[in-house]
Enzyme design. Structure first.
Site, PDB file in Angstrom:
ATOM      1  N   SER A 512       0.803  -1.214   0.000  1.00  0.00           N
ATOM      2  CA  SER A 512       0.000   0.000   0.000  1.00  0.00           C
ATOM      3  C   SER A 512       0.839   1.268   0.000  1.00  0.00           C
ATOM      4  O   SER A 512       0.300   2.367  -0.142  1.00  0.00           O
ATOM      5  CB  SER A 512      -0.954   0.006   1.202  1.00  0.00           C
ATOM      6  OG  SER A 512      -0.226   0.024   2.405  1.00  0.00           O
ATOM      7  N   LYS A 555      -6.579   4.650   7.829  1.00  0.00           N
ATOM      8  CA  LYS A 555      -5.446   5.449   7.361  1.00  0.00           C
ATOM      9  C   LYS A 555      -5.830   6.920   7.244  1.00  0.00           C
ATOM     10  O   LYS A 555      -5.059   7.811   7.626  1.00  0.00           O
ATOM     11  CB  LYS A 555      -4.954   4.911   6.013  1.00  0.00           C
ATOM     12  CG  LYS A 555      -4.316   3.531   6.098  1.00  0.00           C
ATOM     13  CD  LYS A 555      -3.930   3.013   4.719  1.00  0.00           C
ATOM     14  CE  LYS A 555      -3.318   1.621   4.802  1.00  0.00           C
ATOM     15  NZ  LYS A 555      -2.973   1.070   3.480  1.00  0.00           N
TER      16      LYS A 555
END
Length: 633
Positions: A512, A555
């Site tokens: 990611s 996130k």
């Protein structure tokens, strides 16, 4: 508040007009009907119970494996239950005899033997007392009272030593199903060999008439206690191979003798006749359980039963939301110490189920964790003296019931702020704020730095990545290096590219951070600053496409907590975003589909347009590149 929940502009009715609080929700009596979101597993368990098949359940913790096993025990017929007795063996004291009788009869048999033994002892004692008094009276008349008393004492001692002891012949009830309403459910998770397979207690007095008879030292194991019921073993791969092999034998033979498990114990000499253990085994574990499981044991389950993969989420539909309403009602009922939930509280629990699913249009099925939130919210309401749990209690519970990873992530962010390990304003060349997830439910800001230097090797340059990168992260860096070659148009073969993940003491895994790495390296190669008020997360293909990642909600919330103003995410994750209302006005979310858009939103300065134009001109270029090796340090 109306009886509906609004999410992403969609209004869906929850539970008709009858739902005021969870007290008004009917909770099914049978456990099998209380299972949420695992319809396929419920169907399989019903078939397995009716046909007495073994089941292996693989899936994440908290998805309902143990509850399904308990429900299976409820479905088994009660009339088949048995009691098991251990009898002394006059021919071989170290080989006790075993007898199985219908449930409840074992207790009657033991009581009958005790009463018979008690009567024999009373009769014998009465005779001895008559004899002793007779001797004493006779010795008194003949003038030898002292010798008469001595003779009486000697007779009593010899009788105690040599007369048979009736209580030693009483059988021992080693498995009892007296007044059991359902077939046994035995959780044998993490048990040692003696607890699982049965054991024989050590007897330090093995001579002089003080020893305990062997049959009285026999202790049944979980495989025997679960006879005609369900034996549940979670994390089955943690059992030793020897125990798994013995378990396989018990499955095949449906009986297993009890012997001492310690070689140094006197119980090692004892071995009973085979003891019935006709149980249904439900083995459970995570995906790694299959790797360390005894292959023959798995083959036995697979050949004579079912294998199930437990779902982690279900579709976000009106019917499934109704089941979550019932789930909250079930948790309140099971706890018994917390107030009922009103509509607003249930709505907030459903929103949290959406967040924790980590997938658009889905609700989480990790219901143990969600149940923890319900209980904490109930505790908060109870401490305030409230009679009903509302949404404010659930919101307070979210803050109070943070996981260890969330607490660590908060400390991590504070530490990085104190020591300025990441920036949130201005511009910097080769420095980008990446985002990562800790523990699956908490986000952190992950600073990444890149530097380009002349190649140390005379043959070719290398990509050198530091920060305890694991396999997938290394592959991600390798893929990014191909994109960089194509995007910059520079011959990087004469340069070493250094990529540093700052403060990653626990290591980095996953891809990611791919767009973060690419942006940092392009900035370092071109000398163009990156806006430090921007954070980003996303995977990257070798063609420069931004691909979806996991944990996007956590996130984004971590970026907002850190003071970041803008966050770049993959376009395909746009519908996965379910951030708390408190963060919505703090941060701008920018969905992107390609590295071109990432560069457009992250680089600053007069040279930004030059690199964007170069990227656009190369957008349709087909890559055919030799990728340099990633060298971990």
């Amino acid at each position: 508040m109306e009886n509906e929940i609004t999410t992403s502009g969609e209004e869906i009715e929850l539970y008709g007009d009858t739902f005021d609080t969870t007290d008004s929700i009917d909770v099914p009596q049978l456990l099998i009907d209380q299972i949420i979101g695992q319809e396929h597993a419920v169907e399989v368990v019903k078939k397995a119970a009716s046909q007495r098949r073994h089941v292996m359940m693989i899936g994440s913790p908290g998805t309902g494996k143990s509850l399904l096993a308990k429900a299976m025990a409820e479905l088994l017929p009660k009339e088949e239950l048995q009691d098991i007795l251990a009898y002394p063996n006059p021919e071989d004291n170290n080989n006790p005899k075993i007898r199985s009788v219908p449930a409840g009869k074992g207790r009657e048999i033991v009581m009958a033997h005790k009463m018979e033994a008690q009567k024999k002892v009373q009769s014998r004692n009465m005779l001895m007392m008559i004899l002793v008094f007779g001797i004493i009276i006779y010795s008194f008349y003949v003038g030898q009272l002292l010798w008469g008393i001595i003779a009486a004492i000697m007779i009593l001692l010899l009788t105690r030593q040599f007369m048979p002891k009736e209580e030693l012949m009483i059988p021992k009830l080693i498995v009892s199903n007296y007044q059991k309403e359902h077939a046994a459910f035995i959780d044998a998770t993490g048990t040692h060999a003696g607890a699982l397979l049965g054991d024989v207690r050590h007897d330090p007095f093995q001579s002089g008439g003080l020893e305990t008879p062997a049959h009285d030292r026999v202790e049944s194991g979980d495989i025997h206690k679960s006879n005609k019921g369900v034996l549940f073993i979670d994390e089955i791969n943690t059992l030793s191979l020897e125990s798994q092999q013995s378990l396989l034998t018990a499955l095949q033979e449906k009986e297993y003798p009890i012997t001492g498990q310690s070689e140094r114990s006197s119980g090692a000499l004892v071995k009973t006749e085979p003891v019935s253990c006709d149980f249904i085994m439900v083995a459970a574990g995570n995906l790694d359980a299959m790797e360390k499981m005894h292959p023959a044991l798995r083959s036995r389950i697979k050949g004579y039963g079912y294998e199930l993969f437990m779902r982690e989420s279900m579709e976000d539909t009106p019917d499934n939301r109704k089941t979550l309403v019932r789930f909250v009602a079930q948790e309140v009922m099971r706890d018994g110490h917390i107030p009922p939930f009103d509509k607003s509280a249930v709505d907030e629990v459903i929103r949290e189920a959406q967040r924790r699913a980590g997938r658009k249009g889905h609700l989480t099925l990790k219901l143990r964790d969600l149940g923890g939130l319900v209980r904490v919210a109930g505790d908060i309401a109870h401490s305030e003296g409230a009679t009903i749990v509302t949404d404010k209690h659930v919101l307070a519970a979210k803050k109070m019931a943070r996981s260890i990873e969330q607490q660590l992530a908060d400390n991590y962010l504070e530490r990085k702020k104190d020591y300025q390990l990441f920036k949130k304003m201005g511009g910097a060349v080769g420095r980008v704020n990446g985002l990562a997830v800790m523990g699956g439910d908490s986000g952190i800001v992950l600073p990444i730095m890149a530097e380009v230097t002349p190649a140390q090797s005379s043959s070719e340059g290398r990509v050198i990545a530091t920060g305890m990168l694991k396999d997938i992260a290394k592959e991600a860096v390798q893929n990014v290096s191909a994109v960089i070659k194509n995007v910059t148009g520079k011959n990087v073969i004469n340069h070493d590219i250094h990529i540093q993940f700052i403060g990653t003491y626990e290591g980095v895994e996953g891809d990611s951070a791919s767009i973060s790495i690419a942006t940092a390296v392009i900035s370092a190669l071109e000398g163009i600053p990156i806006d430090q008020s921007v954070a980003m997360t996303g995977s990257l293909s070798v063609r420069g496409d931004v691909l979806p990642i996991g944990g996007v909600t956590y996130k984004i919330e971590a970026a907002a907590q850190a003071g970041i103003k803008k966050v770049i995410i993959p376009k395909s994750n746009e519908d996965d975003v379910l951030i708390e209302d408190a963060y919505k006005d703090q941060i701008e979310i920018v969905p992107v589909t390609s590295i071109i858009e990432v560069i457009e939103h992250s680089l600053v300065g007069p040279d930004k347009n030059r690199i964007v134009e170069k990227l656009q001109s190369l957008a349709n270029f087909k890559l055919n590149l030799d990728l340099p090796d990633v060298v971990p340090v």
